[in-house]
Design an enzyme around this catalytic site. Sequence first.
Site, PDB file in Angstrom:
ATOM      1  N   GLY A  11       0.688  -1.125   0.037  1.00 25.94           N
ATOM      2  CA  GLY A  11       0.006  -0.011  -0.120  1.00 25.94           C
ATOM      3  C   GLY A  11       0.774   1.223  -0.009  1.00 25.94           C
ATOM      4  O   GLY A  11       0.448   2.408   0.189  1.00 25.94           O
ATOM      5  N   CYS A  65     -15.692   5.041 -28.248  1.00 21.35           N
ATOM      6  CA  CYS A  65     -16.970   5.729 -28.314  1.00 21.35           C
ATOM      7  C   CYS A  65     -17.796   5.530 -27.156  1.00 21.35           C
ATOM      8  O   CYS A  65     -18.659   4.834 -27.070  1.00 21.35           O
ATOM      9  CB  CYS A  65     -17.663   4.959 -29.488  1.00 21.35           C
ATOM     10  SG  CYS A  65     -16.959   5.330 -30.885  1.00 21.35           S
ATOM     11  N   GLU A  66     -17.035   6.300 -26.195  1.00 20.58           N
ATOM     12  CA  GLU A  66     -17.654   6.541 -24.612  1.00 20.58           C
ATOM     13  C   GLU A  66     -16.748   7.418 -24.406  1.00 20.58           C
ATOM     14  O   GLU A  66     -15.807   7.776 -24.835  1.00 20.58           O
ATOM     15  CB  GLU A  66     -17.597   5.092 -24.268  1.00 20.58           C
ATOM     16  CG  GLU A  66     -18.349   5.256 -22.986  1.00 20.58           C
ATOM     17  CD  GLU A  66     -18.547   3.645 -22.500  1.00 20.58           C
ATOM     18  OE1 GLU A  66     -18.528   3.414 -21.205  1.00 20.58           O
ATOM     19  OE2 GLU A  66     -18.932   2.664 -23.086  1.00 20.58           O
ATOM     20  N   ARG A 112      -7.007   3.690 -15.567  1.00 24.11           N
ATOM     21  CA  ARG A 112      -6.951   4.338 -14.222  1.00 24.11           C
ATOM     22  C   ARG A 112      -7.452   5.791 -14.033  1.00 24.11           C
ATOM     23  O   ARG A 112      -8.309   5.819 -13.105  1.00 24.11           O
ATOM     24  CB  ARG A 112      -5.458   4.386 -13.733  1.00 24.11           C
ATOM     25  CG  ARG A 112      -4.896   2.757 -13.894  1.00 24.11           C
ATOM     26  CD  ARG A 112      -3.578   2.709 -13.055  1.00 24.11           C
ATOM     27  NE  ARG A 112      -3.713   2.691 -11.745  1.00 24.11           N
ATOM     28  CZ  ARG A 112      -3.365   3.703 -11.017  1.00 24.11           C
ATOM     29  NH1 ARG A 112      -3.061   4.784 -11.671  1.00 24.11           N
ATOM     30  NH2 ARG A 112      -3.571   3.650  -9.678  1.00 24.11           N
ATOM     31  N   TYR A 164     -10.408   5.052 -11.472  1.00 24.03           N
ATOM     32  CA  TYR A 164      -9.983   5.581 -10.096  1.00 24.03           C
ATOM     33  C   TYR A 164     -10.124   6.922 -10.151  1.00 24.03           C
ATOM     34  O   TYR A 164      -9.604   7.568  -8.873  1.00 24.03           O
ATOM     35  CB  TYR A 164      -8.579   5.008  -9.664  1.00 24.03           C
ATOM     36  CG  TYR A 164      -8.557   3.543  -9.759  1.00 24.03           C
ATOM     37  CD1 TYR A 164      -9.222   2.776  -8.976  1.00 24.03           C
ATOM     38  CD2 TYR A 164      -7.662   3.014 -10.466  1.00 24.03           C
ATOM     39  CE1 TYR A 164      -9.040   1.295  -8.893  1.00 24.03           C
ATOM     40  CE2 TYR A 164      -7.563   1.357 -10.552  1.00 24.03           C
ATOM     41  CZ  TYR A 164      -8.235   0.568  -9.672  1.00 24.03           C
ATOM     42  OH  TYR A 164      -8.052  -0.748  -9.599  1.00 24.03           O
ATOM     43  N   GLU A 169       4.582  -7.002   0.439  1.00 23.10           N
ATOM     44  CA  GLU A 169       4.164  -7.596  -1.030  1.00 23.10           C
ATOM     45  C   GLU A 169       4.013  -6.055  -1.714  1.00 23.10           C
ATOM     46  O   GLU A 169       2.749  -6.135  -2.253  1.00 23.10           O
ATOM     47  CB  GLU A 169       3.238  -8.414  -0.992  1.00 23.10           C
ATOM     48  CG  GLU A 169       1.910  -7.935  -0.092  1.00 23.10           C
ATOM     49  CD  GLU A 169       0.882  -9.168   0.442  1.00 23.10           C
ATOM     50  OE1 GLU A 169       1.495 -10.427   0.469  1.00 23.10           O
ATOM     51  OE2 GLU A 169      -0.132  -8.747   0.488  1.00 23.10           O
ATOM     52  N   PRO A 170       4.701  -5.535  -2.247  1.00 18.83           N
ATOM     53  CA  PRO A 170       4.220  -4.280  -2.969  1.00 18.83           C
ATOM     54  C   PRO A 170       4.192  -4.541  -4.440  1.00 18.83           C
ATOM     55  O   PRO A 170       4.995  -5.240  -4.991  1.00 18.83           O
ATOM     56  CB  PRO A 170       5.778  -3.117  -2.621  1.00 18.83           C
ATOM     57  CG  PRO A 170       6.751  -4.260  -2.203  1.00 18.83           C
ATOM     58  CD  PRO A 170       6.068  -5.291  -2.025  1.00 18.83           C
ATOM     59  N   GLY A 171       3.166  -3.612  -4.888  1.00 15.44           N
ATOM     60  CA  GLY A 171       2.997  -3.747  -6.538  1.00 15.44           C
ATOM     61  C   GLY A 171       3.303  -2.524  -6.883  1.00 15.44           C
ATOM     62  O   GLY A 171       4.739  -2.135  -7.625  1.00 15.44           O
TER      63      GLY A 171
HETATM   64  C1  LIG Z   1      -2.959  -5.689  -4.611  1.00 17.18           C
HETATM   65  C2  LIG Z   1      -2.329  -6.313  -3.749  1.00 17.18           C
HETATM   66  C3  LIG Z   1      -1.054  -5.919  -3.151  1.00 17.18           C
HETATM   67  C4  LIG Z   1      -0.232  -4.710  -3.963  1.00 17.18           C
HETATM   68  O1  LIG Z   1      -0.659  -3.341  -3.624  1.00 17.18           O
HETATM   69  P1  LIG Z   1       0.079  -2.155  -4.292  1.00 17.18           P
HETATM   70  O2  LIG Z   1      -0.827  -1.275  -3.623  1.00 17.18           O
HETATM   71  O3  LIG Z   1      -0.015  -2.416  -5.527  1.00 17.18           O
HETATM   72  O4  LIG Z   1       1.510  -2.021  -3.578  1.00 17.18           O
HETATM   73  C5  LIG Z   1      -0.497  -6.588  -2.335  1.00 17.18           C
HETATM   74  N1  LIG Z   1      -1.121  -7.555  -1.393  1.00 17.18           N
HETATM   75  C6  LIG Z   1      -2.186  -8.039  -1.833  1.00 17.18           C
HETATM   76  C7  LIG Z   1      -2.941  -8.938  -1.022  1.00 17.18           C
HETATM   77  C8  LIG Z   1      -3.143  -7.403  -2.940  1.00 17.18           C
HETATM   78  O5  LIG Z   1      -4.123  -7.817  -3.197  1.00 17.18           O
END
Ligand SMILES: *Cc1c(COP(=O)(O)O)cnc(C)c1O
Length: 407
Positions: A218, A328-329, A298, A302, A259-261
Site C-alpha cells: 500500500g 466511443c464512450e 486508471r 480511479y 508485497e508491494p506492487g
Molecule cells: C494488490 C495487492 C498488493 C499490492 O498493492 P500495491 O498497492 O500495488 O502495492 C499486495 N497484497 C495484496 C494481497 C494485494 O491484493
Amino acid sequence: MQHSQLLQIARDFQAPIYVYDSAKIQSQYFRLVSAFGKVANLQINYAVKANSNISILKLFKSIGSGLDTVSLQEVQLGLHAGFSPEKIIYTPNGVSFEEIEEVAHLGVQINIDNLSVLEHFGAKYPEIPVCVRINPHVMAGGNANISVGHIDSKFGISVHQLPHILRIVENTNMHINGIHMHTGSDILDIEVFLYAAEILFDAAKHFPNLDFIDFGSGFKVPYKKDDIETDIEELGKKLSKRFNAFCKEYGKDLTLAFEPGKYLVSEAGYFLAEVNVVKQTTSTVFAQINSGFNHLIRPMFYGSSHEILNISNPKGKERFYSVTGYICETDTFATNRRIAEIKEGDILCFKNAGAYCFTMASNYNSRLKPAEVLWHENEAILIRNHETIDDILRNQVAFNFENSTIV
Ligand SMILES: *Cc1c(COP(=O)(O)O)cnc(C)c1O
C-alpha cells in the site's frame, strides 16, 4: 528515461506502447531492502497483479524477489517465469476451494482470508502450513476502491474473530506459519500503518509456530513533482525497530515480509500514444490519441491523474488541453491540462504507467492491446508484441447460420 529515448521507441516499435525501465524497478526494490536493512530476515514478494509480463517477473527473480499472487493463473505465470513455489505466496479472496487446493499442491504458500475455508482446509490438510490474513480494521488507502482494511471490506478475517481462528486451529491441529495484513493502496500516514502493525503483533502472539509476518503493501508513490509519497526510510526505521523487539519477545527471528506492487513498478512505466486529432470546440481543445481507456483505464476508473508530456515538443509553449481517446464512450485522460503545444502526430507520454495499466487493458471497441518494451542496459527489448486481429478472433466460434435448418 530521456524523452529522446522514449521518442525513438515510439518510432521503432509504434505507439501505443508501454515502456518499462528496468533500472528504476531495481532501484525501488533495493531502496526498500536497505530501508529494512536492520531486520535479519526480509522477504519482498512483488505483487504480480500490478504488472504480470513474464519478463518483468524474470527481472524480479534475478534480483531475489518473491511473488505475491491472487489467482491460480498468476501462480502459473510465476512458475513459468522460473520462481520456485516456496518463493510464491498466494492471497486469494473469494476463490473456490478447489483452486486453493490446486495451488497448495503446487507447493505455494497459502494465505487464507476467511473462516469457512480455514476450517475446511485445516480439516483436510492439517499438515500443510498456512498463513492467515487478518483484517485489522484500520482505515487506510487512497480511495474507497483500494482501501481494503476497513470494517465493510470483504478482505481478511476480522481481528475480532481471533478466538474463532484459534478454535479452528486447535480443533484441526493445523499449522499456522504466517500472519498477514494488507490494508489498501496509497497509504500516506506511516503512523496509521504502524498502528495496524501493532494489532498484527498482538494477534501474532497467539500463534506459536510462525515463520513470518507479512505487512502487505500500500505504499504511495509520487505522481508528479513534489507529490507526497510514503516515507519508506522512516517506515523502515520505525517498523524494523518494533519488529526486532517483537521477535525478541516472541523468542525467534521471524521473517518480515512485504508485497508491494505499485511501489516497485509504477514509476518505471511510461505509456506512449500518438495524437490523431487536435479538435477545437467552443469550450476547449481536445487532443485525441490513438488509445483510450481500453489501454489505460486508471483515470476513468480511479480518477487517477497521470502526468502527460508532449515528448515530440517538450520545449513548446504550454497550452491547455483535454486529452481524450478514441473509444466511443467518454474516455478522458485529463481535462484542462497544461501541456507543451500539441500538433497532430505528436507523441504523448503518460507517466506512472508501470502498475495496474497494461494488466487492466481490454479489447473494448475491438481494439488491439498495445505492445510492451523493456528498457534494459540502454537497449529497448520487445517483451510483448502488438496484438493482431487474429488475437481478437482466436477464441470466438463463428456459428454458420446458412447451414441452419430451423429458419
Ligand atoms: C494488490 C495487492 C498488493 C499490492 O498493492 P500495491 O498497492 O500495488 O502495492 C499486495 N497484497 C495484496 C494481497 C494485494 O491484493
